[in-house]
Design a protein around this motif. Structure first.
Motif, short mmCIF file in Angstrom:
data_model
loop_
_atom_site.label_atom_id
_atom_site.label_comp_id
_atom_site.label_asym_id
_atom_site.label_seq_id
_atom_site.Cartn_x
_atom_site.Cartn_y
_atom_site.Cartn_z
N PHE A 282 0.82 -1.20 0.00
CA PHE A 282 0.00 0.00 0.00
C PHE A 282 0.87 1.26 0.00
CE2 PHE A 282 -2.25 3.34 2.39
CZ PHE A 282 -3.32 3.52 1.54
N ALA A 283 2.00 1.23 0.69
CA ALA A 283 2.85 2.41 0.82
C ALA A 283 3.88 2.53 -0.30
CB ALA A 283 3.57 2.37 2.17
N THR A 284 3.97 1.55 -1.18
CA THR A 284 4.96 1.57 -2.26
C THR A 284 4.28 1.83 -3.60
OG1 THR A 284 6.29 -0.04 -1.05
CG2 THR A 284 6.79 0.24 -3.36
N ARG A 285 4.85 2.75 -4.36
CA ARG A 285 4.39 3.03 -5.72
C ARG A 285 5.58 2.83 -6.65
NH1 ARG A 285 0.55 2.09 -3.73
NH2 ARG A 285 -1.09 3.43 -3.01
N THR A 286 5.31 2.56 -7.90
CA THR A 286 6.39 2.35 -8.85
C THR A 286 6.62 3.60 -9.69
OG1 THR A 286 4.88 1.43 -10.47
CG2 THR A 286 5.99 -0.13 -9.03
N CYS A 287 7.84 3.77 -10.10
CA CYS A 287 8.19 4.86 -11.00
C CYS A 287 7.61 4.53 -12.37
CB CYS A 287 9.71 5.00 -11.08
SG CYS A 287 10.27 6.19 -12.32
N PRO A 288 6.92 5.46 -13.02
CA PRO A 288 6.34 5.16 -14.33
C PRO A 288 7.39 5.01 -15.43
CG PRO A 288 5.98 7.44 -13.77
CD PRO A 288 6.59 6.80 -12.58
N CYS A 289 8.61 5.47 -15.18
CA CYS A 289 9.67 5.40 -16.20
C CYS A 289 10.47 4.10 -16.12
CB CYS A 289 10.60 6.59 -16.05
SG CYS A 289 9.75 8.17 -16.14
N CYS A 290 10.91 3.76 -14.91
CA CYS A 290 11.78 2.59 -14.77
C CYS A 290 11.11 1.42 -14.05
CB CYS A 290 13.06 2.98 -14.06
SG CYS A 290 12.85 3.52 -12.35
N ASN A 291 9.88 1.61 -13.56
CA ASN A 291 9.11 0.58 -12.85
C ASN A 291 9.78 0.05 -11.60
OD1 ASN A 291 6.86 0.65 -14.52
ND2 ASN A 291 7.85 -0.71 -16.00
#
Length: 100
Positions: free
Chosen positions: A5-14
């Motif tokens: 829930f607290a982690t999101r991914t970078c849209p560029c490098c995932n």
């Protein structure tokens, strides 16, 4: 589960960005991915939806519990949203910031 829930991914490098990596959003500071160094910002469409529902809820509460008219309630709601929205931005997805 809470970690996801607290982690999101970078849209560029995932690659995963933890909540502590995104705390710069609270102060409306620029956020860069620590892996690919690309500038990131909160997803604009999600930010608009959050602004709409939060300001609507707050202005409705102010209107029903005070004697302010709707215009003053909306002004107070927008002030509340400007304070609370950065905390909501931490929880949702990011997109790459395109400098023009």
């Amino acid at each position: 589960m809470i970690k996801d829930f607290a982690t999101r991914t970078c849209p560029c490098c995932n690659k995963p960005l933890k909540l502590s990596d995104r705390l710069a959003l609270l102060n409306r500071e620029p956020l860069t991915c620590k892996y690919c160094a690309k500038p990131l910002k909160p997803n604009f469409s999600i930010m608009l939806i959050n602004t709409f529902w939060l300001s609507t809820c707050v202005s409705g509460l102010i209107k029903t519990h005070t004697e302010l008219n709707y215009a003053w309630a909306l002004c107070a709601a927008l002030l509340a949203v400007s304070v609370l929205l950065p905390a909501l931005d931490l929880l949702f997805s990011l997109e790459e910031e395109h400098s023009q």
